[in-house]
Design an enzyme around this catalytic site. Structure first.
Site, mmCIF file in Angstrom:
data_model
loop_
_atom_site.group_PDB
_atom_site.id
_atom_site.type_symbol
_atom_site.label_atom_id
_atom_site.label_comp_id
_atom_site.label_asym_id
_atom_site.label_seq_id
_atom_site.Cartn_x
_atom_site.Cartn_y
_atom_site.Cartn_z
ATOM 1 C CG ASP A 63 30.224 65.691 41.009
ATOM 2 O OD1 ASP A 63 29.687 66.289 41.961
ATOM 3 O OD2 ASP A 63 29.964 65.951 39.827
ATOM 4 C CG ASP A 112 29.551 69.626 40.129
ATOM 5 O OD1 ASP A 112 29.355 69.276 41.312
ATOM 6 O OD2 ASP A 112 28.731 69.414 39.215
ATOM 7 C CB SER A 143 26.240 65.302 41.701
ATOM 8 O OG SER A 143 26.426 66.580 42.215
HETATM 9 MG MG MG Z 1 28.128 67.745 41.802
#
Ligand code: MG
Length: 456
Positions: free
Chosen positions: A238, A240, A98
């Site tokens: 990543d 999100d 992440s």
């Molecule tokens: Mg993330």
């Protein structure tokens, strides 16, 4: 030696070739294939240097366990989650750390419904790994691996769901992470004028930290200002999470964006439940309730937000790190989807971004991290609870839903162990900056004393 607990709030996370080795990745692959006899598995990764090494090992374990594996190459986490459901896979696995620095990597698992594995499912995988109770396939039943490109299906789905009227000028900053090609493409397909910066994939993250924040987005803000663009968007490693820069080139506070968008969704639905975590500013409560909605708070971590959203049939959920969940689309936080939906909201409200977030009440919120070993951090928080109660006898509410949360008439304080890093995180919110700083200073002292006490 395996760590006491392999899975944290975001799956497995650790420093590559120290905590997270290819040897462990093989075992995780074997355990996932063993658990529930998974047959069709999707695998994707972010742009980290260690991604391919871990992917090959993970896929090897999956094949040995008899699963067929579809390798999607570099993709954002939410795209992998979306495709897991869309392509009727049994499980989707994302290799990512992440927003963590480049020396980290991790493994996050999603089920056939695009939701990440809950604690119970993760514990089962962990048990198989600890006991090495793997089921190896007979040599005739070893799985096959295929390379597939799933990007187009995600892009089509977004374009079907969202139509824009205006030709927005967007500056996109993927930070050399997993959104590097798909985010600029989505905006172009939606008819935007796109300027992309830091859009080359690079696992060393040379341009900026994979964590988008006010410091790391200074260059993005400058480009938005100089080009007089309508909006700047940036994603974490990543994809999100999303962060925004307004048309004036100013970083938009995460809490204000979350509260304003939550209030908009509630307004559009004529009420409803919004889920956020214990760290979010009280401005979301005020804006959502003013529009006739209700806020539910959970532990920090998208797994808990998702679970609570399903339980309360929430219409929107999100955390003040830029992870927003749109249940009509799927239950994985999705940075690209969030940024396109925000554009749609701006069109509907006929507002620029600075006006859209201007209604969020502005309170002083301070966050500080104190380094603390993973083994000690939970104990430190426990010890800090008693110390804080006596340091702040005027508290009104005390909660241990996640860490320690004390609230006062004018604000609140939260002390919790990080789910992914060796840190204790402190958050204080109040109506004046001076008062908030004073509270933070006392809280930091309390936590430091607790660390010293645990170390003894
Ligand atoms: Mg993330």
């Amino acid at each position: 030696m395996l760590k006491a607990k392999l899975f944290g709030s975001s799956g497995i996370r650790g420093i590559v070739n120290a905590d997270l080795t290819p040897t462990l990745a093989v075992k995780v692959g074997l355990a996932i294939a063993t658990f529930g006899k998974k047959r069709k598995v999707l695998v994707a990764r972010d742009t980290r240097v260690s991604g391919l090494m871990l992917e090959k090992a993970l896929v090897s374990g999956l094949l040995a366990g008899g699963a067929n594996v579809y390798c999607l190459d570099v993709l954002p986490t939410p795209v992998l989650a979306y495709l897991t459901k869309r392509l009727n896979a049994d499980v989707g696995i994302m290799i990512t750390a992440s927003h963590n620095p480049p020396q980290y990597n991790g493994i996050k698992i999603f089920d056939a419904n695009s939701t990440s594995y809950n604690e119970e499912e993760q514990d089962k995988i962990e048990k198989i790994i600890k006991n090495e109770s793997f089921t190896f396939a007979g040599w005739q039943k070893i799985g096959n691996a295929f390379a597939v490109d799933g990007k187009q299906k995600y892009i089509e789905a977004i374009c079907k769901a969202i139509k824009l009227r205006k030709r927005w000028h967007i500056v996109v900053d993927p930070g050399c992470g997993a959104t590097h090609s798909i985010a600029p493409t989505v905006f172009r397909v939606l008819g935007c004028k796109v300027t992309a910066i830091n859009a080359n994939p690079d696992g060393f993250f040379p341009a900026r930290s994979p964590e988008p924040d006010v410091e790391s987005l200074v260059p993005l803000a400058k480009v938005v200002r100089e080009l007089k663009a309508d909006l700047g968007v940036a994603y974490d490693g990543d994809g999100d999470r999303v962060a925004f820069v307004d048309e004036k080139g100013r970083f938009v506070d995460f809490d204000h964006a979350l509260a304003a968008y939550a209030a908009y969704v509630v307004g559009q639905n004529g009420g409803g439940t919004v889920v956020t975590n214990v760290e979010a500013s009280m401005c979301i409560d005020e804006m959502v309730s003013a529009n006739g909605g209700k806020v539910v708070r959970t532990k920090v971590g998208d797994i808990y937000i998702t679970e609570s959203m399903m339980m309360h049939k929430a219409i929107f959920g999100g955390e003040p790190c830029g992870a927003w969940i749109h249940p009509k689309f799927h239950y994985c936080p999705d940075g690209i989807l969030s940024s396109t939906l925000l554009l749609k909201a701006l069109e509907k409200e006929e507002k620029c971004l600075s006006d859209f977030v201007a209604e969020a009440p502005k309170y002083a919120i301070i966050r500080e991290n104190i380094a603390c070993e993973n083994e000690a951090k939970h104990k430190v928080v426990e010890k800090a609870a008693e110390r804080l109660k006596s340091a702040f006898p005027q508290y009104k509410d005390f909660s241990m839903v996640d860490g320690v949360r004390l609230s006062f008439s004018e604000g609140w304080i939260l002390v919790r162990a990080s789910g992914t890093e060796p840190l204790v995180r402190l958050t204080v919110e109040g109506k004046s900056l001076k008062h908030t700083k004073e509270i933070m200073k006392m809280a930091v002292e309390g936590v430091k004393k607790s660390i010293a006490e645990v170390k003894k």
